[in-house]
Scaffold this active site. Structure first.
Site, mmCIF file in Angstrom:
data_model
loop_
_atom_site.group_PDB
_atom_site.id
_atom_site.type_symbol
_atom_site.label_atom_id
_atom_site.label_comp_id
_atom_site.label_asym_id
_atom_site.label_seq_id
_atom_site.Cartn_x
_atom_site.Cartn_y
_atom_site.Cartn_z
ATOM 1 N N ASP A 64 0.939 -1.308 0.143
ATOM 2 C CA ASP A 64 -0.102 -0.057 -0.209
ATOM 3 C C ASP A 64 0.944 1.405 0.247
ATOM 4 O O ASP A 64 1.848 1.288 0.619
ATOM 5 C CB ASP A 64 -0.878 -0.086 1.369
ATOM 6 C CG ASP A 64 -1.991 0.995 1.117
ATOM 7 O OD1 ASP A 64 -2.021 1.725 0.165
ATOM 8 O OD2 ASP A 64 -2.952 0.995 1.793
ATOM 9 N N GLU A 114 -9.518 7.623 4.997
ATOM 10 C CA GLU A 114 -8.388 7.253 5.693
ATOM 11 C C GLU A 114 -8.326 8.157 6.826
ATOM 12 O O GLU A 114 -9.497 8.543 7.635
ATOM 13 C CB GLU A 114 -7.188 7.084 4.722
ATOM 14 C CG GLU A 114 -7.529 6.498 3.413
ATOM 15 C CD GLU A 114 -6.011 6.388 2.745
ATOM 16 O OE1 GLU A 114 -4.894 5.971 3.425
ATOM 17 O OE2 GLU A 114 -6.200 6.362 1.381
HETATM 18 C C1 BGC Z 1 -2.852 11.130 -2.592
HETATM 19 C C2 BGC Z 1 -4.026 9.888 -3.167
HETATM 20 C C3 BGC Z 1 -3.719 8.716 -2.692
HETATM 21 C C4 BGC Z 1 -3.606 8.703 -1.292
HETATM 22 C C5 BGC Z 1 -3.475 7.396 -0.783
HETATM 23 C C6 BGC Z 1 -2.573 10.732 -0.957
HETATM 24 O O1 BGC Z 1 -1.574 11.369 -0.512
HETATM 25 O O2 BGC Z 1 -3.294 12.433 -2.858
HETATM 26 O O3 BGC Z 1 -3.820 10.185 -4.402
HETATM 27 O O4 BGC Z 1 -4.843 7.868 -3.089
HETATM 28 O O5 BGC Z 1 -2.555 9.452 -0.819
HETATM 29 O O6 BGC Z 1 -3.609 7.439 0.689
HETATM 30 C C1 BGC Z 2 -5.152 3.154 0.687
HETATM 31 C C2 BGC Z 2 -5.411 2.090 -0.228
HETATM 32 C C3 BGC Z 2 -5.408 2.546 -1.656
HETATM 33 C C4 BGC Z 2 -4.157 3.252 -2.143
HETATM 34 C C5 BGC Z 2 -4.171 3.755 -3.340
HETATM 35 C C6 BGC Z 2 -3.970 3.728 0.062
HETATM 36 O O1 BGC Z 2 -3.561 5.018 1.056
HETATM 37 O O2 BGC Z 2 -4.650 2.829 1.746
HETATM 38 O O3 BGC Z 2 -6.786 1.543 0.049
HETATM 39 O O4 BGC Z 2 -5.629 1.351 -2.296
HETATM 40 O O5 BGC Z 2 -4.092 4.251 -0.953
HETATM 41 O O6 BGC Z 2 -4.639 4.886 -3.590
#
Ligand code: BGC
Ligand code: BGC
Length: 875
Positions: A349, A552
Site C-alpha cells: 500500500d 483514511e
Molecule cells: C494522494 C492520493 C492517494 C492517497 C493514498 C494521497 O496523498 O493524494 O492520491 O490515493 O494519498 O492514501
Molecule cells: C489506501 C489504499 C489505496 C491506495 C491507493 C492507500 O492509501 O490505503 O486503500 O488502494 O492508497 O490509492
C-alpha cells in the site's frame, strides 16, 4: 509501548525481533509451496516449523485453514511463466515489482523501465485533469501499454497493468456511477446485489482501459472512530466473508464461468490484515488481536475472497503487535501464501514499505523478504527504490529465489488475466464504450442498493413512509449536495471540493424527493437552513444532514459525538420542532455516531450512510405511492451496533457486556412501532471523564475545529477557510506534505509582504477550562529547514477579540532544523487575559516576516505545563 513483540523462536530459542529479520527470510517459492520447509536450509528459509512468538505466545499456523483455491496447478500456464522468467534480466524482474503512480512517471519512463504495473491514486487523473474524458483515460492506458510492449529499449515485451481504486464504482472518473459505500451495502445483507454492483463497476472500469481494481476492502471495523469504518461492510465477519466472495466474483467473474474474461477486471482483497482492528480505531495503527481473533474476525474476508479466486492481496499499513504488516513474513508468507495457499501476488500500500523500521520509501529489502511482491511506490521514490532493490539482490540481501517467486506470481496473474493474449487497452471490447460510464442500468442497480441500505431507526406515529402529495420543507446542508452524500473516495481522494455539476447524471437526495413529490401533485421546497416564509407551515420537514466527506486517517475521531461543540444541525431540528413541524431526519454518515440529541429532536430518523450518486433511492423508500401503498419498504438493518454514548466506540455484537443504543441488526419496517424513547440521555459524559489529551490536528483538523488562514496588508484583513491541499492568499501559502504518512503535516510559507497566519478556529467558542485546570500545555510538532531570525508567534484567541501570544522562534531554532515538539504552558495565555471558557481559536502561527516552517500534530496535553518548553514567569 508495545513494539516488535513478535519473536522468532528456533532451536536457539527466541532469536531476533521479527522486524529486523527481513534479511534472513527467503521465500517459500509458490511453485514449491507444499514441499517447502523440510529441505529448506534452516538459516535462510522461514517456515512455520521455526515458529514465531507474539507477545510471548507461540504462533499457531493451524489456526489458519488450508484453502482450496481455483485455477491452481495449471501446468501449461506454469510453464509459460517459467519460460518467460528464464529470459528476464534482474533489471526486468525488479521493474515488474515496482508500481509507480501516474503523477510521477511518463510514458517514456514506462518504455525505458518496463514497470510491471502502475496506479492512479485517489483523486489522480490523466494529465492531472479532474475532468479528463474517458478517451483520455484510454489514451493513457494505451500509451503505457504500448510503451511496456516496446522492446526496443529494454529488450522485452511484458504487458503492464493499471490499478485503480474503484471502491464504490469507478470513483475517480467524472460521470461514473457511484454506489453506496460499503457500510451501506452491509445494511442490505444482499450478496447477489453486491455481485451485480461489482460486475457493473468492472464494466465501467473496462470502458477506460484499466485492468485492475484495488477492491474489495474486507476490513471488519471494530472501533467506529476509525476513519475507514465506511469502507467496512460490517462488524460481522460472516457478512464480510460472503460479500468478499460475491464482490470478487462480480469483478473477476466466477471461477467456473467467465473468469477474467474481457468483461472483467482483476480484484484485490485488502488490507491484509487486521486493518479494522487497530487500537483506538487509529488508521494505520497497531492491532492487538490474538491470532485466533485475527483469523476469526479479520481474516474472514480473505477466506471468501481467495476462495472466489481473487488474484491479488494488498498488504495493510497497520501493525500486528507492533510489527508492520508490510514487513511481517509470518503473515505474508507463512500464513497467506504457504498455509492458505495463495499463489497470486501481494501488492503493498502507498509507500507502506517505508514505514517498516529500518526502511525508507527508497529502500526496503525487508518487505520483499517478508513476502511483498510489488512495491506500491508513488512519489519520485520509485527510481531510487528500483536501483536499491537491484543492488540488494546483487549483494545477497534479497535472495534471487525471492525475486523469482515474486515475479512468477506477477506473471501468473497476468497470464490468468489474459493480458498476453488480449488486444491492447484501446482495442478491447468494452474500451471506449463511454456510454457504459454512468449507464442507466448501473444507476438502476445503485438506486436499488440505496433503497436497501436505508435503516429506519425511529418512526414515531408511523410518520414514514410519507404521502407524496403534500407540501414539504427539504432542509439541511446534505439535501442537495451530491459530494456530501457520496463521501470520501469520490472524484477526489477526500471527496471534498466537488460541486453537484461535477457528478453529471447523478441525483441529489433533494432532487429525488422533488421528483416524487411533484409527480404526485405535492410541493418540495428546498431551504438548506430551514427558513420558511410562507404563511402556512409545511406538512413536514425532511432534514438531510451529517458528516462531511473524509478518507483514511483524516476521518479518525477521538469520540463518537456528532458535531461535538457545534450542534448546528440540532439547532435546526429543534427550531423546526418548536414550530410544530413534524421532523424526519435523514442522516448521512460513514459510521454510527452518538446522536441522542438529534434523535430526540426528530419524529422519524433514517440512517442513510453514504448513498453515492443515486440519491433518488432515498425518496423511493420515504414515500408511499399516490394511493397510499408502501412502494419499497425499509429493509436495511444495522451493519454495526449503534453506540449509546460518545465513548462507546468499540461496541460489537459479539461482546455481551456492552449494551449499545440499538443492536446490530436493528431496523424498523413501515408500520412497526418505534422502540426508542423520546428522551434519550443527552449527557455526552465528558464532564465525568478525566481530562485526557485532546488532539486538535493530526493529519487533519479534529472536530469541532477547522483550519483557517489569513493575511493583513496595511489596513486590509482577509481570512479564508482552508479547503484544499494547497492554498494561498497574499501573504501565506499553505501546503500538505508527507512526513510519516500521506499528507500528515503542513508547510507554511510566509512571504513577508504583510502579517500572515494559519490556525484553527471553531464555529462557536469552546470551553477549555478543564485543560487550564489540569495544568496542560499546548504542544505542536514543528520543523524549519533554516534558522528563524524574526519573531514567529503562537497565538490563542477567545470571544470578543481577546488574544494571547507567545514567541516561538527561539524554541524552534533550538530544534536545530530537526522535527521536534514545542510546548507552551497554557497559563502563559491565561496571564494575558485569555478566557478559557470561550476559546474561539486555540492555536495560530503568525508572523510578519518571510519564513517557511512545517507543522504536524497539535495537542492539548493535561499535566504538560511543568515540562513545557515555554513556561511563564510566575507560573
Ligand atoms: C494522494 C492520493 C492517494 C492517497 C493514498 C494521497 O496523498 O493524494 O492520491 O490515493 O494519498 O492514501
Ligand atoms: C489506501 C489504499 C489505496 C491506495 C491507493 C492507500 O492509501 O490505503 O486503500 O488502494 O492508497 O490509492
Amino acid at each position: 509501548m508495545r513494539h516488535n513483540t513478535i519473536n522468532r523462536t528456533g532451536p536457539l530459542g527466541p532469536l531476533f525481533i521479527l522486524s529486523t529479520l527481513g534479511f534472513l527470510t527467503a521465500c517459500t517459492d509458490a511453485a514449491s509451496a507444499d514441499k517447502a520447509s523440510p529441505e529448506a536450509p534452516a538459516d535462510t528459509a522461514f517456515s512455520s516449523a521455526h515458529g514465531y512468538e507474539v507477545d510471548g505466545q507461540p504462533t499457531d499456523i493451524k489456526i489458519w485453514p488450508k484453502l482450496t483455491l481455483p485455477h491452481q496447478g495449471d501446468a501449461a500456464l506454469e510453464q509459460r511463466v517459467e519460460q518467460l522468467l528464464a529470459t528476464m534480466t534482474l533489471e526486468q524482474k525488479v521493474a515488474q515489482m515496482i508500481q509507480p503512480e501516474i503523477r510521477d512517471i511518463t510514458v517514456e519512463d514506462m518504455r525505458r523501465y518496463g514497470f510491471g504495473s502502475y496506479l492512479n491514486g485517489g483523486g489522480s487523473y490523466p494529465h492531472n485533469n479532474k475532468h479528463a474524458t474517458p478517451e483520455e483515460w484510454i489514451n493513457l492506458a494505451e500509451a503505457m501499454y504500448q510503451a511496456s510492449m516496446d522492446d526496443s529499449q529494454d529488450g522485452i515485451a511484458i504487458p503492464t497493468m493499471w490499478g485503480t481504486d474503484a471502491v464504490h464504482g469507478h470513483n475517480n472518473v467524472i460521470g461514473a456511477t457511484l454506489f453506496p459505500h460499503n457500510i451501506g451495502l452491509g445494511a442490505a445483507r444482499n450478496p447477489e446485489l453486491i455481485e451485480k454492483i461489482a460486475a457493473a463497476t468492472a464494466r465501467e472500469v473496462m470502458a477506460t482501459g484499466i485492468d485492475w481494481v484495488f477492491a474489495p476492502t474486507v476490513a471488519v471495523a471494530r472501533d467506529d472512530r476509525w476513519g475507514r469504518t465506511y469502507e467496512s461492510y460490517s462488524e460481522d465477519p460472516a457478512v464480510v466473508r460472503d460479500y468478499s466472495r460475491a464482490i470478487v466474483e462480480g469483478l473477476q467473474g466466477a471461477a467456473d464461468k467467465d473468469f477474467l474474461s474481457e468483461q472483467r477486471v482483476i480484484a484485490t482483497v485488502k488490507h491484509f490484515l487486521g486493518d479494522g482492528g487497530t487500537e483506538g480505531g487509529d488508521d494505520q495503527g497497531d492491532a492487538l488481536a490474538s491470532e485466533r481473533e485475527l483469523f476469526e474476525i479479520h481474516g474472514q474476508g480473505y477466506v471468501g475472497g481467495l476462495e472466489a479466486g481473487a488474484q491479488t492481496v494488498m498488504a495493510s499499513f497497520n501493525s500486528w503487535h507492533g510489527v508492520k504488516n508490510h514487513g511481517n513474513p509470518y503473515l505474508l508468507t507463512d500464513v497467506l501464501k504457504t498455509r492458505m495457499g495463495f499463489d497470486g501476488l501481494v501488492v503493498g500500500d502507498w509507500n507502506g514499505h517505508g514505514q517498516i523500521p529500518g526502511c525508507s520509501n527508497e529502500s526496503c529489502p525487508q518487505a520483499i523478504n517478508a513476502g511483498l511482491d510489488i512495491f506500491m511506490v508513488p512519489t519520485d521514490a520509485w527510481k531510487p527504490l528500483y536501483h536499491n532493490t537491484i543492488a540488494q539482490v546483487r549483494d545477497g540481501t534479497i535472495p534471487q529465489s525471492r525475486i523469482d517467486d515474486a515475479v512468477a506470481r506477477i506473471l501468473r496473474v497476468k497470464f490468468r488475466a489474459g493480458l498476453f493474449d488480449k488486444p491492447s487497452p484501446a482495442n478491447r471490447p468494452l474500451s471506449g464504450k463511454t456510454a457504459l460510464i454512468g449507464h442507466p442500468d448501473h444507476r438502476a442497480i445503485a438506486r436499488e442498493a440505496v433503497r436497501e441500505s436505508l435503516v429506519l431507526l425511529k418512526n414515531d406515529g408511523n410518520l414514514l413512509p410519507l404521502m407524496p402529495g403534500q407540501t414539504l420543507l427539504i432542509a439541511g446542508d446534505g439535501a442537495d449536495n451530491i459530494g456530501k452524500q457520496s463521501g470520501g473516495w469520490s472524484i477526489t481522494w477526500q471527496g471534498t471540493g466537488n460541486q453537484n455539476h461535477e457528478f453529471p447524471g447523478a441525483t441529489s437526495i433533494y432532487a429525488g424527493i422533488a421528483d416524487t413529490v411533484k409527480s404526485a401533485g405535492g410541493r418540495a421546497v428546498l431551504s438548506a437552513d430551514g427558513s420558511w416564509d410562507e404563511p402556512t407551515l409545511p406538512d413536514a420537514a425532511i432534514v438531510v444532514f451529517g458528516e462531511d466527506p473524509y478518507a483514511e486517517g483524516n476521518g479518525d475521531l477521538d469520540n463518537l459525538e456528532y458535531q461535538r461543540g457545534n450542534k448546528r444541525d440540532l439547532a435546526l431540528l429543534n427550531r423546526l420542532k418548536a414550530q410544530g413541524i413534524p421532523v424526519i431526519s435523514v442522516f448521512i454518515s460513514g459510521r454510527p455516531l452518538w446522536i441522542n440529541p438529534e434523535l430526540n429532536a426528530s419524529d422519524a430518523f433514517v440512517a442513510a450512510w453514504l448513498p453515492g450518486t443515486e440519491g433518488a433511492g432515498v425518496a423511493d423508500v420515504l414515500f408511499r405511492d399516490a394511493d397510499g401503498q408502501v412502494r419499497h419498504d425499509f429493509t436495511g438493518t444495522l451493519p454495526f451496533s449503534w453506540p449509546a454514548s460518545p465513548q462507546q466506540a468499540r461496541v460489537n455484537f459479539q461482546d455481551a457486556d456492552v449494551k449499545p443504543l440499538l443492536p446490530y441488526g436493528f431496523g424498523l419496517k413501515a408500520g412497526e412501532p418505534s422502540t426508542l424513547a423520546g428522551n434519550l440521555s443527552e449527557d455526552n459524559g465528558l464532564s465525568q471523564l478525566k481530562v485526557t489529551s485532546q488532539t486538535l490536528f493530526a493529519q487533519a483538523v479534529k472536530a469541532p475545529w477547522h483550519m483557517m488562514m489569513g493575511a493583513q496588508l496595511g489596513e486590509q484583513q482577509t481570512q479564508q477557510t482552508v479547503s484544499s491541499s494547497i492554498q494561498s492568499n497574499d501573504v501565506v501559502t499553505l501546503k500538505s506534505a508527507d512526513r510519516d504518512v500521506q499528507e500528515d503535516v503542513r508547510t507554511v510559507a510566509f512571504n513577508g509582504q504583510g502579517r500572515g497566519w494559519v490556525g484553527l478556529q471553531g464555529n462557536f467558542p469552546e470551553d477549555l477550562r478543564a485543560y487550564l485546570e489540569a495544568d496542560s500545555a499546548l504542544s505542536i510538532e514543528l520543523h524549519s529547514a533554516d534558522a528563524i531570525e524574526s519573531p514567529l508567534f503562537l497565538t490563542m484567541a477567545c470571544e470578543g477579540q481577546c488574544q494571547g501570544k507567545v514567541a516561538l522562534h527561539e524554541a524552534l531554532n533550538r530544534l536545530e532544523q530537526q522535527w521536534g515538539t514545542v510546548s507552551v504552558d497554557l497559563r502563559c495565555f491565561a496571564q494575558q487575559g485569555v478566557n478559557f471558557a470561550k476559546i474561539t481559536a486555540p492555536v495560530a502561527l503568525e508572523t510578519e516576516a518571510r519564513m517557511q516552517i512545517d507543522f504536524g500534530k497539535i495537542t492539548l496535553v493535561p499535566g504538560g505545563a511543568a515540562e513545557a518548553t515555554l513556561r511563564c514567569p510566575d507560573a
